[in-house]
Motif scaffolding. Structure first.
Motif, PDB file in Angstrom:
ATOM      1  N   LEU A  11       0.831  -1.205   0.000  1.00  0.00           N
ATOM      2  CA  LEU A  11       0.000   0.000   0.000  1.00  0.00           C
ATOM      3  C   LEU A  11       0.868   1.258   0.000  1.00  0.00           C
ATOM      4  O   LEU A  11       0.507   2.260  -0.643  1.00  0.00           O
ATOM      5  CB  LEU A  11      -0.936  -0.003   1.215  1.00  0.00           C
ATOM      6  CG  LEU A  11      -2.073  -1.019   1.184  1.00  0.00           C
ATOM      7  CD1 LEU A  11      -2.860  -0.986   2.490  1.00  0.00           C
ATOM      8  CD2 LEU A  11      -2.999  -0.756   0.011  1.00  0.00           C
ATOM      9  N   GLU A  12       1.980   1.228   0.714  1.00  0.00           N
ATOM     10  CA  GLU A  12       2.897   2.367   0.714  1.00  0.00           C
ATOM     11  C   GLU A  12       3.492   2.587  -0.673  1.00  0.00           C
ATOM     12  O   GLU A  12       3.619   3.734  -1.134  1.00  0.00           O
ATOM     13  CB  GLU A  12       4.010   2.146   1.741  1.00  0.00           C
ATOM     14  CG  GLU A  12       3.514   2.194   3.189  1.00  0.00           C
ATOM     15  CD  GLU A  12       4.561   1.745   4.194  1.00  0.00           C
ATOM     16  OE1 GLU A  12       4.312   1.857   5.397  1.00  0.00           O
ATOM     17  OE2 GLU A  12       5.639   1.257   3.763  1.00  0.00           O
ATOM     18  N   LEU A  13       3.844   1.499  -1.344  1.00  0.00           N
ATOM     19  CA  LEU A  13       4.347   1.603  -2.720  1.00  0.00           C
ATOM     20  C   LEU A  13       3.242   2.118  -3.636  1.00  0.00           C
ATOM     21  O   LEU A  13       3.495   2.944  -4.525  1.00  0.00           O
ATOM     22  CB  LEU A  13       4.852   0.241  -3.187  1.00  0.00           C
ATOM     23  CG  LEU A  13       5.399   0.159  -4.629  1.00  0.00           C
ATOM     24  CD1 LEU A  13       6.567   1.128  -4.816  1.00  0.00           C
ATOM     25  CD2 LEU A  13       5.839  -1.271  -4.953  1.00  0.00           C
ATOM     26  N   LEU A  14       2.017   1.652  -3.412  1.00  0.00           N
ATOM     27  CA  LEU A  14       0.882   2.098  -4.217  1.00  0.00           C
ATOM     28  C   LEU A  14       0.682   3.608  -4.092  1.00  0.00           C
ATOM     29  O   LEU A  14       0.419   4.292  -5.090  1.00  0.00           O
ATOM     30  CB  LEU A  14      -0.381   1.356  -3.781  1.00  0.00           C
ATOM     31  CG  LEU A  14      -1.705   1.785  -4.427  1.00  0.00           C
ATOM     32  CD1 LEU A  14      -1.668   1.549  -5.930  1.00  0.00           C
ATOM     33  CD2 LEU A  14      -2.866   1.017  -3.805  1.00  0.00           C
ATOM     34  N   LEU A  61       2.910   5.867  -3.538  1.00  0.00           N
ATOM     35  CA  LEU A  61       3.961   6.550  -4.294  1.00  0.00           C
ATOM     36  C   LEU A  61       3.710   6.459  -5.795  1.00  0.00           C
ATOM     37  O   LEU A  61       3.884   7.436  -6.536  1.00  0.00           O
ATOM     38  CB  LEU A  61       5.327   5.948  -3.949  1.00  0.00           C
ATOM     39  CG  LEU A  61       5.790   6.106  -2.493  1.00  0.00           C
ATOM     40  CD1 LEU A  61       7.064   5.302  -2.259  1.00  0.00           C
ATOM     41  CD2 LEU A  61       6.028   7.572  -2.164  1.00  0.00           C
ATOM     42  N   VAL A  62       3.286   5.290  -6.239  1.00  0.00           N
ATOM     43  CA  VAL A  62       3.053   5.066  -7.672  1.00  0.00           C
ATOM     44  C   VAL A  62       1.859   5.881  -8.161  1.00  0.00           C
ATOM     45  O   VAL A  62       1.807   6.277  -9.333  1.00  0.00           O
ATOM     46  CB  VAL A  62       2.836   3.563  -7.940  1.00  0.00           C
ATOM     47  CG1 VAL A  62       2.357   3.310  -9.358  1.00  0.00           C
ATOM     48  CG2 VAL A  62       4.135   2.790  -7.690  1.00  0.00           C
ATOM     49  N   ASP A  63       0.908   6.152  -7.260  1.00  0.00           N
ATOM     50  CA  ASP A  63      -0.297   6.883  -7.637  1.00  0.00           C
ATOM     51  C   ASP A  63       0.031   8.242  -8.270  1.00  0.00           C
ATOM     52  O   ASP A  63      -0.711   8.732  -9.129  1.00  0.00           O
ATOM     53  CB  ASP A  63      -1.189   7.075  -6.411  1.00  0.00           C
ATOM     54  CG  ASP A  63      -2.546   7.648  -6.759  1.00  0.00           C
ATOM     55  OD1 ASP A  63      -3.244   7.068  -7.602  1.00  0.00           O
ATOM     56  OD2 ASP A  63      -2.904   8.703  -6.202  1.00  0.00           O
ATOM     57  N   SER A 112      11.901   7.555  -4.597  1.00  0.00           N
ATOM     58  CA  SER A 112      11.077   7.019  -3.497  1.00  0.00           C
ATOM     59  C   SER A 112      10.457   5.676  -3.884  1.00  0.00           C
ATOM     60  O   SER A 112      10.379   4.753  -3.065  1.00  0.00           O
ATOM     61  CB  SER A 112       9.973   8.012  -3.132  1.00  0.00           C
ATOM     62  OG  SER A 112      10.514   9.206  -2.614  1.00  0.00           O
ATOM     63  N   ILE A 113      10.017   5.568  -5.137  1.00  0.00           N
ATOM     64  CA  ILE A 113       9.476   4.290  -5.618  1.00  0.00           C
ATOM     65  C   ILE A 113      10.550   3.214  -5.592  1.00  0.00           C
ATOM     66  O   ILE A 113      10.307   2.082  -5.144  1.00  0.00           O
ATOM     67  CB  ILE A 113       8.916   4.458  -7.046  1.00  0.00           C
ATOM     68  CG1 ILE A 113       7.624   5.274  -7.003  1.00  0.00           C
ATOM     69  CG2 ILE A 113       8.648   3.092  -7.692  1.00  0.00           C
ATOM     70  CD1 ILE A 113       7.066   5.611  -8.371  1.00  0.00           C
ATOM     71  N   ALA A 114      11.763   3.556  -6.054  1.00  0.00           N
ATOM     72  CA  ALA A 114      12.867   2.587  -6.060  1.00  0.00           C
ATOM     73  C   ALA A 114      13.193   2.131  -4.649  1.00  0.00           C
ATOM     74  O   ALA A 114      13.372   0.926  -4.393  1.00  0.00           O
ATOM     75  CB  ALA A 114      14.098   3.209  -6.722  1.00  0.00           C
ATOM     76  N   ASP A 115      13.263   3.065  -3.705  1.00  0.00           N
ATOM     77  CA  ASP A 115      13.587   2.719  -2.315  1.00  0.00           C
ATOM     78  C   ASP A 115      12.516   1.807  -1.718  1.00  0.00           C
ATOM     79  O   ASP A 115      12.828   0.819  -1.036  1.00  0.00           O
ATOM     80  CB  ASP A 115      13.723   3.991  -1.467  1.00  0.00           C
ATOM     81  CG  ASP A 115      14.966   4.797  -1.808  1.00  0.00           C
ATOM     82  OD1 ASP A 115      15.895   4.235  -2.428  1.00  0.00           O
ATOM     83  OD2 ASP A 115      15.015   5.995  -1.450  1.00  0.00           O
ATOM     84  N   LYS A 116      11.248   2.136  -1.967  1.00  0.00           N
ATOM     85  CA  LYS A 116      10.164   1.333  -1.400  1.00  0.00           C
ATOM     86  C   LYS A 116      10.130  -0.054  -2.052  1.00  0.00           C
ATOM     87  O   LYS A 116       9.876  -1.056  -1.378  1.00  0.00           O
ATOM     88  CB  LYS A 116       8.830   2.048  -1.585  1.00  0.00           C
ATOM     89  CG  LYS A 116       7.664   1.390  -0.864  1.00  0.00           C
ATOM     90  CD  LYS A 116       7.880   1.361   0.651  1.00  0.00           C
ATOM     91  CE  LYS A 116       7.880   2.754   1.247  1.00  0.00           C
ATOM     92  NZ  LYS A 116       7.983   2.718   2.719  1.00  0.00           N
TER      93      LYS A 116
END
Length: 445
Positions: free
Chosen positions: A58-61, A63-65, A265-269
């Motif tokens: 969900l945290e990655l989601l 960021l991707v949003d 941030s997406i890469a880190d998550k």
């Protein structure tokens, strides 16, 4: 001679004690209940592990949003940064999708303002006024307010019932007040005309007309504006608020820094998710794998990698690897921020196409958002696995309770039987003791 026959005469009834039953029950519980309890604990640990994975997904989601073509908020590629010179205006924007890079020049020659009147000074706001009428005209409509027998406070309360007025009693000195009457909105069309009949509060005195309603006069990129408000919203979505007379410029640029930060941030998550999943399905030197069915998580990670590794653009000409983004031998996502920043300067539209795409050919962000969102859907991989674990835990709880109930029933019956045996053995021991006494007496005679 033997002390007893088949335990008789050897205190056999004492051996059939509650302590013996407790030992037998404990031993059987260990062999039957403990394995079920251990499996319950392992399943709960697996549920907790899956919950952590779901949280990270969900945290990655989230960021991707920002990179989703269909996001309900402003897409990160539509965000801009703006700087201003001069102090005559401030700016804002609720929607930046139509804003173009460039400079907006503004000259403010007059600020919009309200119509404001004040009364003469008043020493007692609770004093009762004589018969009179105050008439206020707003937009060709006249409102009459009688002063007869009213205090200043009561008159102010009555005036404020009119939606076009803002009336107050302001303390302007240690013991003095003034009635202040303002138009609710600024602009010349919202001006007030005040007359007094049979009473004089000073509202018609020129000196007490402290602000005269007027419009904003400004020139924006050579276009003249005259508005009742100090706020001008351009077609592009830029909101300009005049705060003083003077000149200012607003420079609008694509917010490349936010794009780079978002991708990093997406890469880190994503890398954190790789670590978390690996720790649960591979285990380490000290602990075994927590997840019993690794195929679900492997499928999930494989699908995510498939989205990241795929080709995009209408001609499949775009991919991550062209813009400083790569994956190392351990599967971690790496971002060369310098190379990515340079690429955004030279190929902004191409990178936007790569991440957001089009309705007919979605980009990485749009596809990944859709996939991650589906994982916790009704038929999603993680939802199905979570339901499976919850079902297993409920089954184990039922099995534990059933086994426990059977053991309780078994040893309750055993306690009853032991009690009956104790009575019988005690009777037999007493009979044997009498027989033994007779035998002993006969032997001694």
């Amino acid at each position: 001679m033997a002390d007893g026959i088949l335990g008789l005469g050897s205190s056999g009834s004492v051996d059939l004690s509650s302590e013996l039953i407790t030992k037998l029950k404990t031993a059987e519980s260990t062999s039957i209940l403990d394995p079920i309890k251990t499996e319950q604990e392992d399943t709960q640990t697996e549920i907790d592990a899956l919950s952590k994975i779901q949280t990270m997904v969900l945290e990655l989601l989230d960021l991707v949003d920002d990179f989703d073509l269909f996001t309900s908020d402003t897409n990160i590629f539509d965000e801009v940064s703006a700087t201003t010179t001069g102090s005559s205006v401030s700016f804002d924007a609720t929607d930046t999708s139509n804003m173009e890079e460039g400079t907006v020049s503004i000259e403010v020659t007059q600020l919009a303002q309200k119509d404001v009147y004040q009364s003469n000074t008043i020493s007692d706001t609770t004093a009762t006024m004589d018969l009179g009428t105050i008439s206020i005209t707003i937009d060709d409509t006249t409102y009459d307010f009688s002063t007869d027998g009213k205090t200043y406070e009561e008159l102010v309360t009555e005036m404020n019932k009119n939606s076009g007025l803002e009336v107050s009693l302001e303390q302007v000195g240690d013991t003095n007040y003034r009635m202040v009457i303002k138009s609710l909105e600024s602009g010349s069309d919202n001006g007030l005309t005040i007359t007094q009949t049979d009473i004089d509060l000073g509202l018609e005195d020129t000196d007490n007309h402290v602000l005269i309603a007027q419009n904003l006069l400004a020139t924006i990129d050579g276009i003249d504006y005259e508005k009742s408000s100090n706020k001008v919203t351009l077609e592009s979505g830029l909101i300009i608020k005049a705060v003083s007379e003077g000149t200012s410029t607003i420079t609008i640029e694509k917010d490349n820094a936010s794009v780079v930060e978002g991708i990093v941030s997406i890469a880190d998550k994503y890398n954190n998710l790789v670590d978390l999943v690996n720790s649960y399905i591979l285990g380490d030197e000290d602990e075994n794998a927590v997840i019993s069915d690794s195929s679900t998580l492997k499928t999930m990670m494989s699908e995510i990698k498939g989205v990241l590794f795929d080709s995009y653009g209408l001609e499949d000409e775009e991919n991550l690897f062209k813009y400083g983004i790569s994956f190392d031998s351990d599967g971690y996502m790496q971002v060369d921020e310098t190379e990515l920043t340079e690429a955004l300067t030279d190929n902004y539209d191409d990178i936007k196409e790569l991440f957001t795409g089009y309705a007919e050919k979605e980009g990485i962000g749009t596809r990944l958002k859709t996939y991650l969102d589906s994982l916790d859907g009704i038929d999603g991989l993680l939802t199905a696995y979570d339901d499976k674990l919850d079902g297993r835990l409920e089954t184990l709880k039922d099995e534990y309770q059933t086994a426990s109930d059977k053991l309780d029933e078994k040893y309750e019956q055993m306690s009853t039987q032991f009690a009956a045996y104790t009575v019988l053995i005690t009777q037999m021991e007493n009979s044997f003791a009498s027989l033994k006494s007779i035998i002993d007496d006969t032997s001694s005679s």
